[in-house]
Design a protein around this motif. Structure first.
Motif, PDB file in Angstrom:
ATOM      1  N   LYS A 170       0.842  -1.198   0.000  1.00 44.94           N
ATOM      2  CA  LYS A 170       0.000   0.000   0.000  1.00 44.94           C
ATOM      3  C   LYS A 170       0.881   1.253   0.000  1.00 44.94           C
ATOM      4  O   LYS A 170       1.815   1.359   0.803  1.00 44.94           O
ATOM      5  CB  LYS A 170      -0.918   0.006   1.217  1.00 44.94           C
ATOM      6  N   MET A 171       0.579   2.177  -0.904  1.00 42.94           N
ATOM      7  CA  MET A 171       1.256   3.468  -0.969  1.00 42.94           C
ATOM      8  C   MET A 171       0.244   4.566  -0.670  1.00 42.94           C
ATOM      9  O   MET A 171      -0.828   4.627  -1.285  1.00 42.94           O
ATOM     10  CB  MET A 171       1.880   3.694  -2.344  1.00 42.94           C
ATOM     11  N   CYS A 172       0.583   5.450   0.272  1.00 37.49           N
ATOM     12  CA  CYS A 172      -0.303   6.533   0.676  1.00 37.49           C
ATOM     13  C   CYS A 172       0.356   7.868   0.330  1.00 37.49           C
ATOM     14  O   CYS A 172       1.556   8.058   0.576  1.00 37.49           O
ATOM     15  CB  CYS A 172      -0.594   6.473   2.178  1.00 37.49           C
ATOM     16  N   ARG A 173      -0.450   8.781  -0.240  1.00 40.71           N
ATOM     17  CA  ARG A 173      -0.010  10.140  -0.546  1.00 40.71           C
ATOM     18  C   ARG A 173      -1.054  11.122  -0.034  1.00 40.71           C
ATOM     19  O   ARG A 173      -2.237  10.799   0.073  1.00 40.71           O
ATOM     20  CB  ARG A 173       0.172  10.322  -2.060  1.00 40.71           C
ATOM     21  N   SER A 174      -0.606  12.318   0.285  1.00 38.25           N
ATOM     22  CA  SER A 174      -1.523  13.335   0.796  1.00 38.25           C
ATOM     23  C   SER A 174      -2.486  13.778  -0.304  1.00 38.25           C
ATOM     24  O   SER A 174      -2.081  14.021  -1.451  1.00 38.25           O
ATOM     25  CB  SER A 174      -0.725  14.545   1.309  1.00 38.25           C
ATOM     26  N   TRP A 175      -3.756  13.859   0.045  1.00 36.60           N
ATOM     27  CA  TRP A 175      -4.807  14.329  -0.843  1.00 36.60           C
ATOM     28  C   TRP A 175      -4.941  13.467  -2.106  1.00 36.60           C
ATOM     29  O   TRP A 175      -5.364  13.940  -3.148  1.00 36.60           O
ATOM     30  CB  TRP A 175      -4.571  15.792  -1.242  1.00 36.60           C
ATOM     31  N   ARG A 176      -4.570  12.218  -2.016  1.00 34.69           N
ATOM     32  CA  ARG A 176      -4.723  11.308  -3.153  1.00 34.69           C
ATOM     33  C   ARG A 176      -5.308   9.981  -2.656  1.00 34.69           C
ATOM     34  O   ARG A 176      -5.228   9.639  -1.474  1.00 34.69           O
ATOM     35  CB  ARG A 176      -3.377  11.034  -3.831  1.00 34.69           C
ATOM     36  N   MET A 177      -5.888   9.256  -3.577  1.00 37.99           N
ATOM     37  CA  MET A 177      -6.376   7.922  -3.244  1.00 37.99           C
ATOM     38  C   MET A 177      -5.194   6.990  -2.994  1.00 37.99           C
ATOM     39  O   MET A 177      -4.173   7.071  -3.682  1.00 37.99           O
ATOM     40  CB  MET A 177      -7.233   7.372  -4.389  1.00 37.99           C
ATOM     41  N   ASP A 178      -5.349   6.103  -2.007  1.00 35.57           N
ATOM     42  CA  ASP A 178      -4.301   5.126  -1.725  1.00 35.57           C
ATOM     43  C   ASP A 178      -4.190   4.129  -2.872  1.00 35.57           C
ATOM     44  O   ASP A 178      -5.203   3.733  -3.476  1.00 35.57           O
ATOM     45  CB  ASP A 178      -4.592   4.379  -0.433  1.00 35.57           C
ATOM     46  N   CYS A 179      -2.977   3.741  -3.165  1.00 34.44           N
ATOM     47  CA  CYS A 179      -2.719   2.724  -4.193  1.00 34.44           C
ATOM     48  C   CYS A 179      -2.443   1.400  -3.492  1.00 34.44           C
ATOM     49  O   CYS A 179      -1.475   1.286  -2.725  1.00 34.44           O
ATOM     50  CB  CYS A 179      -1.542   3.144  -5.061  1.00 34.44           C
ATOM     51  N   VAL A 180      -3.275   0.399  -3.719  1.00 35.64           N
ATOM     52  CA  VAL A 180      -3.200  -0.881  -3.007  1.00 35.64           C
ATOM     53  C   VAL A 180      -3.145  -2.006  -4.019  1.00 35.64           C
ATOM     54  O   VAL A 180      -3.880  -2.008  -5.014  1.00 35.64           O
ATOM     55  CB  VAL A 180      -4.416  -1.074  -2.068  1.00 35.64           C
ATOM     56  N   VAL A 181      -2.276  -2.992  -3.753  1.00 41.33           N
ATOM     57  CA  VAL A 181      -2.214  -4.205  -4.558  1.00 41.33           C
ATOM     58  C   VAL A 181      -2.132  -5.391  -3.608  1.00 41.33           C
ATOM     59  O   VAL A 181      -1.435  -5.328  -2.587  1.00 41.33           O
ATOM     60  CB  VAL A 181      -1.012  -4.173  -5.526  1.00 41.33           C
ATOM     61  N   GLN A 182      -2.876  -6.457  -3.915  1.00 37.49           N
ATOM     62  CA  GLN A 182      -2.949  -7.635  -3.048  1.00 37.49           C
ATOM     63  C   GLN A 182      -2.697  -8.897  -3.863  1.00 37.49           C
ATOM     64  O   GLN A 182      -2.989  -8.944  -5.067  1.00 37.49           O
ATOM     65  CB  GLN A 182      -4.326  -7.742  -2.384  1.00 37.49           C
ATOM     66  N   THR A 183      -2.160  -9.908  -3.192  1.00 40.71           N
ATOM     67  CA  THR A 183      -1.996 -11.220  -3.803  1.00 40.71           C
ATOM     68  C   THR A 183      -2.133 -12.281  -2.718  1.00 40.71           C
ATOM     69  O   THR A 183      -1.577 -12.138  -1.621  1.00 40.71           O
ATOM     70  CB  THR A 183      -0.638 -11.345  -4.520  1.00 40.71           C
ATOM     71  N   GLU A 184      -2.905 -13.321  -3.014  1.00 43.01           N
ATOM     72  CA  GLU A 184      -3.102 -14.403  -2.058  1.00 43.01           C
ATOM     73  C   GLU A 184      -2.022 -15.468  -2.248  1.00 43.01           C
ATOM     74  O   GLU A 184      -1.478 -15.638  -3.339  1.00 43.01           O
ATOM     75  CB  GLU A 184      -4.476 -15.043  -2.241  1.00 43.01           C
ATOM     76  N   PHE A 185      -1.729 -16.183  -1.165  1.00 44.19           N
ATOM     77  CA  PHE A 185      -0.846 -17.340  -1.243  1.00 44.19           C
ATOM     78  C   PHE A 185      -1.488 -18.494  -0.473  1.00 44.19           C
ATOM     79  O   PHE A 185      -2.284 -18.278   0.447  1.00 44.19           O
ATOM     80  CB  PHE A 185       0.554 -17.025  -0.711  1.00 44.19           C
TER      81      PHE A 185
END
Length: 449
Positions: free
Chosen positions: A122-137
């Protein structure tokens, strides 16, 4: 135009089955591609294991929802310090987690619930939507209760109804109780059809799942596979042999989750028209690959031999067929990663980027960044914060008095004589015992107190 073009998350496999178990090390990398210089508030990766169930009953005003949640573990690693300015280009961050030991259930997905183990970046920036990527194992539990591998044998007898006469008897056996995916169940059924009707033997492998939430239970049953034998004519006796193969992707038996339980059984029955079918059920245990599943009469089946606590590895799965390179090489200045497999003392501190005991490289953030869009930057982990020990409390009491000195008696000389080789002689005395003190006689008579 957003400054984040792409965020990817990958992990390194450990075995041919692409599974993980308790105590295994999970390594991988997060790749962030930036179209321009970007100030990132936070960038982290975490791994977690959760179980969820949910279902509804009724409709309208009478509709009731049932749900339950269990978390087995959650680990987080920060990849950069807070409010870091990252230059344009491709940034690669390596991570490492050690899956905790514990009685955790295997991965599972059903109609009303699931058990999922997941990596998330997860990448968080001010005043922006968070960028999230997930993968199951896929997680395979090694917490299997002990059981005994004996052949199973059962029988059933049925009197025919109004539209036929006679009776039917069936006795069936399976070679053992526990099987791994890909193995074959050897089923033998002996049918004595002393009736006026024909019948067909059938063999069905079924999965039974129970979900628990808010004091209620939801049951779901599914047919895994089905085999059909030849028709048995009236007034005949026949032995039917049927190999039932366990699917290679079949999930494990689950008994160590309090909101989801998964069981399997093999149903052997006779399909008779216009009559209730006589049936026999054999409970089966589906175990992970690599688990000892050979028959062991009189002893329990387990991951390790009797008396063993564990092997040198935390996983019983076979090694990968091809060498896996879990760490990027070569390592130079400004590279973020782990140059060699750490020892156990280091692994216990690698669940957070701020507790990384590996040698720290010079941070690239203090130097001017390149403005080239094709640059590739590898980042070191952030430095660990300084630890200040608490002040020592002042002494509350004065010095302890010195203990008195005692003089020990002189030690006896070393005995070099072999007394066993000198029969008839008394061993020498090394200490003269003082004579016992004279015993005073107690007064008797009328003056005695």
């Amino acid at each position: 135009m957003p400054s984040s073009k792409e965020l990817t998350l990958t992990y390194n496999v450990l075995n041919d089955e692409n599974t993980f178990s308790e105590g295994d090390t999970l390594t991988g990398r997060v790749t962030l591609t930036l179209a321009k210089d970007t100030k990132v508030k936070s960038l982290f990766v975490k791994v977690k294991g959760d179980a969820n169930v949910h279902w509804t009953e009724g409709s309208g005003d009478d509709k009731t929802s049932y749900s339950a949640f269990r978390r087995y573990f959650k680990l987080k690693e920060c990849l950069i310090p807070e409010d870091t300015l990252l230059p344009q280009g491709i940034h690669t961050f390596n991570f490492m987690f050690t899956i905790p030991q514990g009685n955790m259930p295997s991965s599972f997905k059903g109609s009303f619930g699931k058990i999922v183990y997941m990596l998330e970046a997860k990448m968080c920036r001010s005043w922006r939507m968070d960028c999230v990527v997930q993968t199951e194992f896929s997680f395979v539990s090694m917490s299997i209760p002990a059981f005994v591998q004996f052949p199973q044998e059962r029988s059933v007898e049925k009197e025919m109804g109004l539209f036929s006469k006679g009776q039917v008897q069936m006795a069936a056996t399976v070679d053992r109780r526990a099987y791994a995916p890909g193995e074959t169940v050897a089923v033998v059924a002996n049918v004595n059809n002393s009736s006026s009707k024909k019948m067909t033997p059938k063999f069905t492998l079924k999965q039974n799942v129970m979900y628990f939430a808010n004091g209620s239970t939801k049951t779901s049953e599914k047919t895994i596979c089905k085999m059909v034998g030849d028709v048995i004519t009236p007034e005949t006796e026949q032995t039917v042999t049927c190999p039932v193969e366990i699917p290679s992707d079949l999930g494990q038996t689950i008994h160590n989750c309090d909101i989801i339980s998964v069981d399997y059984y093999l149903k052997v029955y006779l399909d008779i028209s216009f009559a209730s079918d006589p049936e026999i059920k054999f409970p089966l245990v589906i175990i992970p690959p690599g688990f000892s599943s050979v028959p062991q009469p009189g002893g329990a089946v387990g991951l390790y031999p009797p008396g063993a606590v564990g092997g040198p590895s935390n996983s019983d799965f076979p090694p990968p067929a091809v060498p896996v390179e879990p760490y990027p090489v070569p390592f130079g200045p400004g590279t973020y990663g782990y140059p060699a497999a750490p020892d156990p003392a280091q692994q216990s501190d690698m669940r957070s980027g701020y507790n990384n005991p590996l040698p720290q490289q010079a941070s690239p953030y203090a130097s001017p960044f390149s403005s080239s869009s094709s640059s590739s930057v590898h980042h070191p982990p952030p430095n660990a914060p300084a630890f200040h020990p608490p002040p020592t409390a002042p002494p509350m009491f004065g010095p302890s008095p010195t203990a008195p000195t005692y003089n020990l008696p002189p030690a006896a000389e070393m005995m070099n004589t072999n007394f066993l080789s000198q029969p008839g002689e008394e061993p020498p005395s090394y200490m003269s015992l003082p004579p016992p003190p004279a015993t005073e006689k107690s007064p008797t008579g009328p003056d005695a107190m």
